[in-house]
Design a protein around this motif. Sequence first.
Motif, PDB file in Angstrom:
ATOM      1  N   LEU A 161       9.292   4.346   0.575  1.00 42.27           N
ATOM      2  CA  LEU A 161       7.962   4.907   0.393  1.00 42.27           C
ATOM      3  C   LEU A 161       7.052   4.528   1.558  1.00 42.27           C
ATOM      4  CD1 LEU A 161       6.967   4.367  -3.361  1.00 42.27           C
ATOM      5  CD2 LEU A 161       7.810   6.442  -2.281  1.00 42.27           C
ATOM      6  N   ARG A 162       6.161   5.450   1.908  1.00 43.53           N
ATOM      7  CA  ARG A 162       5.121   5.173   2.893  1.00 43.53           C
ATOM      8  C   ARG A 162       3.880   5.970   2.529  1.00 43.53           C
ATOM      9  NH1 ARG A 162       4.786   6.499   9.392  1.00 43.53           N
ATOM     10  NH2 ARG A 162       3.282   4.870   9.892  1.00 43.53           N
ATOM     11  N   HIS A 163       2.766   5.282   2.362  1.00 39.25           N
ATOM     12  CA  HIS A 163       1.503   5.914   1.994  1.00 39.25           C
ATOM     13  C   HIS A 163       1.662   6.795   0.761  1.00 39.25           C
ATOM     14  CE1 HIS A 163       0.145   4.247   5.658  1.00 39.25           C
ATOM     15  NE2 HIS A 163       0.569   5.192   6.470  1.00 39.25           N
ATOM     16  N   GLY A 164       2.453   6.316  -0.213  1.00 43.10           N
ATOM     17  CA  GLY A 164       2.605   7.019  -1.475  1.00 43.10           C
ATOM     18  C   GLY A 164       3.615   8.145  -1.480  1.00 43.10           C
ATOM     19  N   GLN A 165       4.222   8.428  -0.342  1.00 49.99           N
ATOM     20  CA  GLN A 165       5.187   9.520  -0.260  1.00 49.99           C
ATOM     21  C   GLN A 165       6.591   8.988   0.020  1.00 49.99           C
ATOM     22  OE1 GLN A 165       3.130  12.034   2.748  1.00 49.99           O
ATOM     23  NE2 GLN A 165       3.171  13.618   1.168  1.00 49.99           N
ATOM     24  N   MET A 166       7.578   9.661  -0.566  1.00 48.08           N
ATOM     25  CA  MET A 166       8.966   9.315  -0.287  1.00 48.08           C
ATOM     26  C   MET A 166       9.346   9.861   1.091  1.00 48.08           C
ATOM     27  SD  MET A 166      12.461  10.530  -2.204  1.00 48.08           S
ATOM     28  CE  MET A 166      11.905  10.088  -3.838  1.00 48.08           C
ATOM     29  N   VAL A 167       9.762   8.977   1.996  1.00 51.78           N
ATOM     30  CA  VAL A 167      10.157   9.434   3.324  1.00 51.78           C
ATOM     31  C   VAL A 167      11.681   9.538   3.444  1.00 51.78           C
ATOM     32  CG1 VAL A 167       8.105   8.514   4.435  1.00 51.78           C
ATOM     33  CG2 VAL A 167      10.135   7.078   4.272  1.00 51.78           C
ATOM     34  N   GLU A 168      12.406   8.847   2.554  1.00 47.86           N
ATOM     35  CA  GLU A 168      13.864   8.927   2.604  1.00 47.86           C
ATOM     36  C   GLU A 168      14.441   8.390   1.309  1.00 47.86           C
ATOM     37  OE1 GLU A 168      17.533   8.097   5.766  1.00 47.86           O
ATOM     38  OE2 GLU A 168      15.473   7.477   6.224  1.00 47.86           O
ATOM     39  N   GLU A 169      15.553   8.970   0.875  1.00 49.53           N
ATOM     40  CA  GLU A 169      16.275   8.505  -0.302  1.00 49.53           C
ATOM     41  C   GLU A 169      17.765   8.642  -0.033  1.00 49.53           C
ATOM     42  OE1 GLU A 169      16.738   9.434  -5.116  1.00 49.53           O
ATOM     43  OE2 GLU A 169      15.864  10.929  -3.767  1.00 49.53           O
ATOM     44  N   GLY A 216       0.789  -1.222   0.000  1.00 48.77           N
ATOM     45  CA  GLY A 216       0.000   0.000   0.000  1.00 48.77           C
ATOM     46  C   GLY A 216       0.817   1.264   0.000  1.00 48.77           C
ATOM     47  N   SER A 217       2.156   1.129  -0.085  1.00 49.14           N
ATOM     48  CA  SER A 217       3.006   2.322  -0.050  1.00 49.14           C
ATOM     49  C   SER A 217       3.117   3.004  -1.404  1.00 49.14           C
ATOM     50  CB  SER A 217       4.409   1.956   0.451  1.00 49.14           C
ATOM     51  OG  SER A 217       5.038   1.050  -0.444  1.00 49.14           O
ATOM     52  N   GLY A 218       2.660   2.355  -2.490  1.00 44.30           N
ATOM     53  CA  GLY A 218       2.720   2.955  -3.818  1.00 44.30           C
ATOM     54  C   GLY A 218       3.812   2.410  -4.699  1.00 44.30           C
ATOM     55  N   LYS A 219       4.504   1.348  -4.248  1.00 46.79           N
ATOM     56  CA  LYS A 219       5.611   0.798  -5.038  1.00 46.79           C
ATOM     57  C   LYS A 219       5.139   0.269  -6.400  1.00 46.79           C
ATOM     58  CE  LYS A 219       6.794  -2.481  -2.178  1.00 46.79           C
ATOM     59  NZ  LYS A 219       5.615  -2.484  -1.283  1.00 46.79           N
ATOM     60  N   SER A 220       4.146  -0.628  -6.364  1.00 47.43           N
ATOM     61  CA  SER A 220       3.681  -1.253  -7.606  1.00 47.43           C
ATOM     62  C   SER A 220       2.954  -0.261  -8.498  1.00 47.43           C
ATOM     63  CB  SER A 220       2.779  -2.447  -7.296  1.00 47.43           C
ATOM     64  OG  SER A 220       3.519  -3.474  -6.646  1.00 47.43           O
ATOM     65  N   ILE A 221       2.211   0.691  -7.903  1.00 47.80           N
ATOM     66  CA  ILE A 221       1.525   1.716  -8.698  1.00 47.80           C
ATOM     67  C   ILE A 221       2.548   2.533  -9.478  1.00 47.80           C
ATOM     68  CG2 ILE A 221       0.266   3.901  -8.513  1.00 47.80           C
ATOM     69  CD1 ILE A 221      -1.565   1.530  -8.372  1.00 47.80           C
ATOM     70  N   THR A 222       3.688   2.821  -8.844  1.00 48.30           N
ATOM     71  CA  THR A 222       4.739   3.571  -9.531  1.00 48.30           C
ATOM     72  C   THR A 222       5.246   2.798 -10.745  1.00 48.30           C
ATOM     73  OG1 THR A 222       5.424   4.624  -7.456  1.00 48.30           O
ATOM     74  CG2 THR A 222       7.025   4.611  -9.262  1.00 48.30           C
ATOM     75  N   SER A 223       5.487   1.503 -10.576  1.00 46.63           N
ATOM     76  CA  SER A 223       5.998   0.697 -11.690  1.00 46.63           C
ATOM     77  C   SER A 223       4.965   0.580 -12.808  1.00 46.63           C
ATOM     78  CB  SER A 223       6.398  -0.696 -11.186  1.00 46.63           C
ATOM     79  OG  SER A 223       5.265  -1.430 -10.750  1.00 46.63           O
ATOM     80  N   LEU A 224       3.694   0.407 -12.455  1.00 46.31           N
ATOM     81  CA  LEU A 224       2.643   0.309 -13.473  1.00 46.31           C
ATOM     82  C   LEU A 224       2.477   1.629 -14.226  1.00 46.31           C
ATOM     83  CD1 LEU A 224      -0.040  -1.758 -11.515  1.00 46.31           C
ATOM     84  CD2 LEU A 224       1.450  -2.564 -13.350  1.00 46.31           C
ATOM     85  N   THR A 225       2.716   2.749 -13.556  1.00 46.76           N
ATOM     86  CA  THR A 225       2.657   4.050 -14.220  1.00 46.76           C
ATOM     87  C   THR A 225       3.765   4.162 -15.258  1.00 46.76           C
ATOM     88  OG1 THR A 225       1.767   5.052 -12.198  1.00 46.76           O
ATOM     89  CG2 THR A 225       2.648   6.542 -13.868  1.00 46.76           C
TER      90      THR A 225
END
Length: 596
Positions: A239-247, A55-64
């Motif tokens: 990622l957490r809840h669709g937002q980048m928390v650290e890179e 649910g953090s948005g990882k797979s949604i990012t790849s599908l985009t």
Amino acid sequence: MSANDKTAGAAVPALPQSVLSVQGLTVSVPGQDLVKALSFDLAKGETLAIAGESGSGKSITSLTVMGLLPPQVQVTSGAVQLEGRDLLTLPEAQMRQIRGGRIAMIFQEPMTSLNPVMTIGAQLIEAITAHEALPRAEARARALEALTAVRISQPERRLRQYPHELSGGMRQRVMIAMALALKPDVLICDEPTTALDVTVQREVLDLLHDLQRQMGTALILITHDMGVVAEMADRVIILRHGQMVEEGAVAQIFHAPQAQYTKDLLAAVPKMGKGEGAELQISVEPPIARLTDVQVRFDLRGGLLQRVTHRVHAVEGVSFDIRAGETFALVGESGCGKSTIAKALVGLVPHQGRIEVGGQALNALSTAERRRLTRDLQMVFQDPMAALDPRMTVGDLVAEPLLIHGLGTPQERAARVAELFAQVGLPPEAMQRYPHEFSGGQRQRICIARALALRPKLIICDESVSALDVSVQARVLALLGDLKRDLGLSFLFISHDMAVVENICDRVAVMYLGQIVETGSRAQVFGNPQHPYTRRLMEAVPVPDPAHRRPPLPRLTGEVPSPIHPVGQGPQRVLLEDIGGGHLVARADAQSQAAA
């Protein structure tokens, strides 16, 4: 840049030759942003890991990036540029040429990505000819070359086989071959090893690393396994809840994380060599369950008359007991017989030999007696969603065992369910909700509550945490430990994850091709592993430390050993030798031919 160039404390280097750039990406469904203002660049030959919980948005990012978003999900802002070309503005006809040719993707479950009615060769050839106008013979040669590159055994034969004829690891290799056949610039791997055994996972990760080094492909690795991140990545995005928390660079993320969420994520990772707790004292009471020379075999028929020609020796001469208040673990790869033993123990498959539960032999019981015995023996399965009826409320699901056995009045059953929800850390108001309204970890807690309803003495956990995110997994394992301490329960814990097993078990048995090859206490097996297969399992566990360098693991060659034997033949039966204190090990010079 490669995954071997990691230096503790290194700053993120300037990215040469950025091949993919994501800028300000926001992906939404009505009323909710799934990904919020995400930006990153990917350099040629670099491995970027995107980590986080479900649910953090990882797979949604790849599908985009792949242009594969479902209709109800929309990109509301941002850009995805491949060498300066915005993919979000391209029509579908142009994206089809880029998808597979320039950017390829490997999904988590290869069986759902492969056509079951087409041969492996036909699917590889189709993928190649969709992007390049090649004669069929040349496309077939390219497909064979791709299979050879991923080091699959007998590649010529694999071209003629169907997906169901291959193991999970082989199917994932086919998916990698299909993705790399057109030499893409970017390869996206979405949880490519989550469903694989630890040794197969190691082989697939080594393979990806080798192919990346040879071809210079940029890699996006999407995972919640921080051990895999440490071994493969150059840079990491959390990622957490669709937002980048650290890179940051992989060494920086693991050795000096800044965000509290990153620290919590790393703290939840089970680690080898960190098994805690005192050794269980041997109980003088009779064991809760005892297996003596248990065998489970399945007939395979063939030929015009459909006669039995072969047998699957799923379990061959297994003996062990489970004591009161202990956690006994069975570990091994898929197909070794772990789950078959669990099914035999609860009476779901026929067996030979002797299985006793509470001192009673299963084969000697009537149907009514077996039903009464199930009150002492309950099971928690790997996939909680598949184990819960989606049309029933979770309160009714937890109360169902009480109803089946005719226990209590409706008011008493409702009170018992509320008590069970409190025990597994769920609020009583959740009883009126349906399974789809809960997260994976919450659904597994509901399954545990249902297993506790009849106050059993033994609970079988069959890969019950393998599909969960690492932090959710840690919470479920802590819950099992609390229940064991508070209620005096015994557990049969089945897993292929050696790090998890070391942190929860009292005693452990290692299985290979239907037989136990090593067994003993946690300290004996993990502190002094004697069998080569046990050592191989332990050496294959990803270490969540980018500074760690593992010795090369010998690559397996030839055919994968099989538990299938012609009628009249059978596997060699191993003999276990006590090397001290109940630590039993199968010796190579202590074998006898098994009776067919």
